[in-house]
Design an enzyme around this catalytic site. Sequence first.
Site, PDB file in Angstrom:
ATOM      1  N   LYS A 132       5.248  -4.855   4.642  1.00  0.00           N
ATOM      2  CA  LYS A 132       4.039  -5.251   3.902  1.00  0.00           C
ATOM      3  C   LYS A 132       4.445  -6.388   2.986  1.00  0.00           C
ATOM      4  O   LYS A 132       5.559  -6.371   2.413  1.00  0.00           O
ATOM      5  CB  LYS A 132       3.547  -4.050   3.095  1.00  0.00           C
ATOM      6  CG  LYS A 132       2.292  -4.309   2.262  1.00  0.00           C
ATOM      7  CD  LYS A 132       1.846  -3.016   1.575  1.00  0.00           C
ATOM      8  CE  LYS A 132       0.567  -3.226   0.776  1.00  0.00           C
ATOM      9  NZ  LYS A 132       0.130  -1.978   0.114  1.00  0.00           N
TER      10      LYS A 132
ATOM     11  N   SER B 202      -4.489  -0.639   0.648  1.00  0.00           N
ATOM     12  CA  SER B 202      -4.168  -2.038   0.699  1.00  0.00           C
ATOM     13  C   SER B 202      -3.197  -2.399   1.832  1.00  0.00           C
ATOM     14  O   SER B 202      -2.987  -3.580   2.083  1.00  0.00           O
ATOM     15  CB  SER B 202      -3.589  -2.495  -0.637  1.00  0.00           C
ATOM     16  OG  SER B 202      -2.433  -1.763  -0.937  1.00  0.00           O
TER      17      SER B 202
ATOM     18  N   SER C 225      -2.886   3.803  -0.575  1.00  0.00           N
ATOM     19  CA  SER C 225      -2.796   2.592   0.242  1.00  0.00           C
ATOM     20  C   SER C 225      -1.943   2.666   1.496  1.00  0.00           C
ATOM     21  O   SER C 225      -1.913   1.703   2.251  1.00  0.00           O
ATOM     22  CB  SER C 225      -2.305   1.423  -0.616  1.00  0.00           C
ATOM     23  OG  SER C 225      -3.280   1.108  -1.583  1.00  0.00           O
TER      24      SER C 225
END
Lengths: 487, 478, 98
Positions: free
Chosen positions: A75, A150, A174
């Site tokens: 990420k 996210s 997330s």
Amino acid sequence: MDTSSLRSLITGLKNGTFSSTELTTHYLKRIHEASSLNAFITIDESAALLAAAAADKAIKNGSAKTLTGIPIAHKDIFCTNTMPTTCGSKMLADFYAPYEATIVSHLNNEGTVLLGKTNMDEFAMGSSNEHSHFGAVKNPWDRSRVPGGSSGGSAAAVAANLVAFATGSDTGGSVRQPAAFCNLSGLKPTYGLLSRFGMVAYASSLDQAGILAHSADCLALVLNSIAGFDEKDSTSVNKPIPNYETTLTDSIKGLRIGLPPCFFQKEVDENIQKATHDAATFFKEAGATIVELDLKRHALWAPCYYVIACAEASSNLSRYDGIRFGYRSKNAKTLTELITRSRSEGFGMEVKRRILTGTYVLSSGYFDDYYIKAQKVRRLIQNELEQALSTVDVILGPTTPTCAFKIGSTITCPTQRYLADIFTVGANLAGLPALSIPAGLKDGNLPIGIQLMGAHFSEARLLNIANIYQQATQWHQLSPENHRGAS
Amino acid sequence: MSFQTVIGLEVHAQLKTQSKLFSGTATTYGAKPNSQTSFIDAGLPGVLPVLNEAAVKMAIQFGLAIKARIHDQSIFERKNYFYPDLPKGYQISQFQHPIVSDGQLKIDLGDGQLKTVDILRAHLEEDAGKSLHDISNTHTGIDLNRAGTPLLEIVTTPCLHSSKEVVCYLKSLHQLLLFLNLCDGNMQEGSFRCDVNVSLRPIGQQTLGTRTELKNLNSFKFIEKALAYEVQRHTNLLLDGQPIHQETRLYCPVKNCTEVLRRKENENDYRYFPDPDLLPIAIDQDMVLLLKKTMPALPADIRSSLEKDHLSTEDIDYLLTSPAVIQYFNDVKTHSHAEPKMIVNWLKGVYQAALHEQQLSFEQPPIAATKLATLLNKLQDNVISNHLAKRIFAHLLSKDEDIDFLIKTYGVEPLNDGKDLDAIIKKIIETYKSQADDYRSGKDKLLAFFVGQVMKEMKGKVDPAAVSERLRLMLREL
Amino acid sequence: MSLKEQELKKMAALAHLEIDENSIDQLAMDVSAMIHFAEQLHQINTDEATPLTHPLNLLQRLRPDEVTEVNVVNQLDGIAPLFVDDLYLVPNVIEVEK
């Protein structure tokens, strides 16, 4: 090439059925073909192929480790020193960190092959990956819908089989929520188990790195490589780390599973409710006991989370001022303009909303009524969960109240968006480990996730329970390509 | 209407640690800009703070020295504001739960007047970087070398009432920090910084008046001047019935006045909250006891023991100038049976003068304590005269030699064998009549000429100082 | 309780954010909604609770006082927007007096 699971990849590489270079090439091709998903912000093909070649060498000469040669993605919140770390923001669009996150180092040392950095909600603030400077990410299951956030980019990449597994970060859900939306297994470990060094901070006392993969089995393999004490992180826990693989197939007879009725409010999609109840039935038939749990304070989880997360974020994001790194406004003549304009031009609206809210709850006159109040409520929430987890081994429930929603559907109402987290934030507030695993499809095509939450440092147990479920069910094996007709 | 001045002081002392408070970066002064700035000091994304053990120990030692309460748990909090020399946009400090609180420092105001200063708290915090405003017309340069250096902020209650008390307290505190080896006390380099909070109230009134904070006070002199100005300013306003604004003011040495810092900066809401990247500091009693045992001697205690040696206040003040001085004194005393008074006189006088000339200090003494001890022993035993001792001392400054050897080399006839000397002096004065006349009419420098001539005659075997004195006398008489 | 525009501007100033006139109303509404959402916390009695900052009951680790970092000025230069003669540069003037 059998890329159906991490284990099959490991076996294939070990047996020489295919090489890391072949595997990497395969995934890079898929990434290109699926570029409309917008799962990636940065892809570095040449570096990936170099790493794959090195991995092949190690595999040949017997110095390979468990995950050597496996293509992965991080990420874009984890600092890497070979490619930018943008956090999905204009503020860091060209930021090349001169250091790397400890999690990244661990996986580098394992010999994994980094293909690129995945898209995310800006500074990890969001539950849909619609708040990225680099555009929204699409859910591979239904491209008109969000993948969750996210860690939406990581979830989409794994779900579309663009990488074997990916890292994510979880502050309020997330990792778990995108896992639920994309039919993946997603783990948020106990606070402090994984180092936060080099993971750009959103809300420091809630943030934890996480993993998105196809099964609990994969999660265990990866967790073995990245868990452990880091002296560079004061909040890192110094505890012996178990081998998460060895207990995956332990019996769950006699397991006590808490099922809170308050998780089954009318706002929760009935398909999700049914899938959760079905899972409970499965566990019962496997020898566990289902216990009704009363979580009186559940309704306070979300408001408590938002006060604390916004407060910490408003302070963590103060370092972005255009002076030492990152975006610097060209329209500034004075110092105040430099800082203010760099921030205003560099941050998106959701980030600004949260910074303003956080500033408000910390400001004099409101500090006691909001921030301190939230911290006290946090204590009560943790007490209740710890008390509950002293009577049961694990708490079961839906991961999210709805399945993946349509892109753009919650733009007009921010608080509506925040309700997506109502089941996940509790684990962050109390620092507990929690994971989401696939448990069905709504209307035959929208993934449903269920969540297992345990006491501090009970990851091994959670992975064990999830693994038993996955050995007997096939939900986690479905993919956007092969799920038609499944029910 | 008469007013009482009420003053509270905040001192920021830079702790003498090797590395910074939250990172392993060096803290040496004067390094090239940004060469002692790590990624953590620069507040880059994703970096985290880790606490320096030595800073905690130093704070505890200070707490012990002022008999304060040492809290077994204390918390770091973030003080949030924006400034270029504050990389994270917040300073890690301590607010509601400092590591040390409620201590005292006894100060001697002179003339037997003693005062106990209440120290409200002492807490740890990180220093900011430096802004360099003179580098260009359009830009300010930021050097982050200092960012992250550990500071101990020491705050008194508003219990001081005059410039004299303020300076006395600061000097005592400064000395204490030096003797505890916590701070090098260098005000020019910014290791010891003082902010003054001052307010006035009508005599007899219990409640405090509105206070103003004075900053940019780089010397004790500036503090005195700034206070004088500010007290007058408050007085004038109060007598005029005007309000006093609670604000921060900078002392301007050039104009000898205080000027208000822009009001905007005064209105900052710092939004303190516990730093979530750091955990509570726990101090266990074992650590405290160990630190107590290994603490250096405190100035007050050293003073008491020196008073037993019958040394005067001035002597003791001199010895307590710095730990190096008292250490040297003690080293000499250990190896010598000379009277302590004699030792002090030598250090204060001859040795200090030599140090001053050569720009050295007792930190690196040019003559070892053991050597001086030997020399003073000879003096104490009357083996040599004070005069000869000084000559030998001067010799030792440039070259280290065995003292007995030097005594032999400089060995002189005893002065009571003066008849030969007088005869020679008389002869020389008669030989150089015109020079003698010149000398008598005011050319003092000619004395050296005569001394030289006498020394030549005596083949150096005489004390030139004694010769000089004798010549002076005889040149006048003859 | 809704956030007045003035209060929002004060928060924005503290946070060093500029809000353009077009966004201010929406932003004020959004932040108000968040604050209102947070007010649910006032329903519960917290008299017996102490604030929780960290989820685990741990204490701060102490690091030995050693120099472990090296000079990285070149790397700092490499990522800085404006870095000249080893210094970060910012405008001289803090603010234009209005």
